[in-house]
Design an enzyme around this catalytic site. Structure first.
Site, PDB file in Angstrom:
ATOM      1  N   GLU A 235      54.091  78.740 -75.015  1.00  0.00           N
ATOM      2  CA  GLU A 235      55.434  78.229 -74.448  1.00  0.00           C
ATOM      3  C   GLU A 235      55.610  78.626 -72.955  1.00  0.00           C
ATOM      4  O   GLU A 235      55.474  79.550 -72.371  1.00  0.00           O
ATOM      5  CB  GLU A 235      56.851  78.725 -75.064  1.00  0.00           C
ATOM      6  CG  GLU A 235      56.745  78.807 -76.519  1.00  0.00           C
ATOM      7  CD  GLU A 235      58.274  79.536 -77.126  1.00  0.00           C
ATOM      8  OE1 GLU A 235      59.111  79.895 -76.255  1.00  0.00           O
ATOM      9  OE2 GLU A 235      58.201  79.837 -78.328  1.00  0.00           O
ATOM     10  N   GLU A 284      67.698  69.900 -77.694  1.00  0.00           N
ATOM     11  CA  GLU A 284      68.103  70.229 -79.176  1.00  0.00           C
ATOM     12  C   GLU A 284      69.450  70.443 -79.369  1.00  0.00           C
ATOM     13  O   GLU A 284      70.032  71.500 -78.685  1.00  0.00           O
ATOM     14  CB  GLU A 284      67.393  71.264 -79.681  1.00  0.00           C
ATOM     15  CG  GLU A 284      65.904  71.021 -79.859  1.00  0.00           C
ATOM     16  CD  GLU A 284      64.973  71.899 -80.342  1.00  0.00           C
ATOM     17  OE1 GLU A 284      64.571  71.969 -81.383  1.00  0.00           O
ATOM     18  OE2 GLU A 284      64.533  72.910 -79.412  1.00  0.00           O
ATOM     19  N   LYS A 287      71.140  74.110 -80.652  1.00  0.00           N
ATOM     20  CA  LYS A 287      70.893  75.530 -80.293  1.00  0.00           C
ATOM     21  C   LYS A 287      71.984  76.184 -79.316  1.00  0.00           C
ATOM     22  O   LYS A 287      73.085  75.697 -78.776  1.00  0.00           O
ATOM     23  CB  LYS A 287      69.429  75.375 -79.623  1.00  0.00           C
ATOM     24  CG  LYS A 287      68.105  74.938 -80.199  1.00  0.00           C
ATOM     25  CD  LYS A 287      67.145  75.023 -79.591  1.00  0.00           C
ATOM     26  CE  LYS A 287      66.553  76.497 -79.365  1.00  0.00           C
ATOM     27  NZ  LYS A 287      65.281  76.441 -78.780  1.00  0.00           N
ATOM     28  N   GLU A 292      69.745  76.552 -73.844  1.00  0.00           N
ATOM     29  CA  GLU A 292      68.808  76.437 -74.777  1.00  0.00           C
ATOM     30  C   GLU A 292      68.496  74.739 -75.270  1.00  0.00           C
ATOM     31  O   GLU A 292      67.532  74.485 -75.974  1.00  0.00           O
ATOM     32  CB  GLU A 292      68.817  77.354 -75.975  1.00  0.00           C
ATOM     33  CG  GLU A 292      68.434  78.832 -75.526  1.00  0.00           C
ATOM     34  CD  GLU A 292      66.990  79.106 -75.606  1.00  0.00           C
ATOM     35  OE1 GLU A 292      66.100  78.568 -76.033  1.00  0.00           O
ATOM     36  OE2 GLU A 292      66.804  79.950 -74.867  1.00  0.00           O
TER      37      GLU A 292
END
Length: 333
Positions: A235, A284, A287, A292
């Site tokens: 990541e 997203e 989150k 985030e």
């Protein structure tokens, strides 16, 4: 997948292919995603979620069934390259995952044995993914070492990886290091835009924080004296909104520079590209905290957030994007 407005798996795979994205990481064996990946040619890191570690570690039959259901039922039409057994499990620091640490290596070994029984252990490597909080010293990079209180957890894992010729997967975020220590780390060093060398470490010259962090991991592995184990960056990313130093321009600059940079290797490992997975495919909206929600390279409507492309040959420019994402807060300094 932590959003209520994201496209279905088959559309995501089409989006990968239309953008020449050749690798993917998913964090659990989502059956829709695995079916959509059939015959796509996309190489995959397949995740074992932390919630499965105990059952896979304590019962080899469970591991064999997991491999049958999620690996053998799809391979080779799905090009599974790695199985990542657990993500960011930490044995210390009051972590919510600390109770799981005892299960990581046994789960890895049971999954490995199930894959080896099928003669696939040279094609599908089994590992785990750690974060930078397990590094005790990272400066200078050549003095990189794992925390003393995690060595009893990590050393046997590194020994297994050496035995199995598998890489260690590491989540590397200059963003979190920068926001955790802006007094000592410049934004340009974190964004690959420093015009000059920032850190001289013996013969090694560091002009960006990503290389310094990654080489501290290389050194930490070397300094265990267990043996040579490769590192895959499982990541890395930069949020475009929602927190300190988050902006569209900062995120665009980091990601664009990272994509260009990883084909060169690092000062300590200059001879081969750094296989690197960008976090994440989509913004997203479910989150937290706010930052985030904004790591995506694409908007949920499948439009690019940033103008740069994702082309390049598989072995010369190594780029890929996380598609199925769990909440994971990074706090390395």
């Amino acid at each position: 997948m932590m959003g209520n407005n994201l496209p279905p798996a088959n559309e995501v795979v089409s989006l990968y292919k239309s953008n020449n994205i050749q690798r993917m990481r998913i964090y659990d064996p989502n059956q829709d995603a695995l079916n959509a990946l059939r015959n796509s040619g996309i190489e995959l890191i397949l995740g074992v979620p932390n919630s499965d570690l105990q059952s896979l570690a304590t019962n080899a039959d469970n591991a064999r069934q997991w491999v049958q259901r999620n690996v053998l039922n799809f391979y080779p039409s799905v090009k599974i390259k790695y199985v990542a057994v657990g993500n960011e499990v930490s044995p210390v620091g009051g972590s919510s995952t600390s109770w799981l640490a005892q299960y990581v290596l046994p789960a890895i070994q049971n999954i490995y044995q199930a894959i080896r029984a099928q003669g696939l252990h040279d094609q599908i490597k089994v590992s785990t993914s750690i974060d930078m909080t397990l590094i005790g010293n990272s400066y200078p990079p050549s003095q990189g070492s794992f925390r003393g209180d995690v060595r009893s957890y990590l050393d046997p894992i590194i020994g297994y990886l050496l035995y199995a010729s598998a890489p260690l997967l590491v989540n590397v975020y200059p963003y979190f290091s920068y926001v955790g220590n802006p007094r000592d780390i410049s934004l340009s060093y974190a964004l690959f835009t420093s015009p000059n060398v920032v850190v001289w470490d013996g013969q090694y010259a560091y002009q960006n924080l990503f290389d310094a962090m990654l080489d501290s991991v290389h050194a930490a592995i070397d300094n265990t004296r267990i043996g040579y184990v490769e590192v895959v960056v499982s990541e890395s990313g930069w949020p475009s909104d929602g927190g300190t130093a988050t902006s569209y321009d900062n995120a665009r600059m980091y990601l664009d520079n990272l994509i260009r940079h990883v084909s060169k290797g690092t000062p300590r490992r200059p001879s081969k590209p750094t296989e690197t997975y960008l976090f994440a495919m989509f913004d997203e909206n479910q989150k937290s905290p706010e930052s985030e929600k904004h790591f995506g390279l694409f908007f949920p409507n499948k439009q690019k957030k940033y103008p740069f492309g994702f082309g390049g040959e598989r072995n010369s420019q190594v780029v890929a994007y996380d598609f199925n994402v769990t909440v994971s807060l990074k706090s390395d300094i």
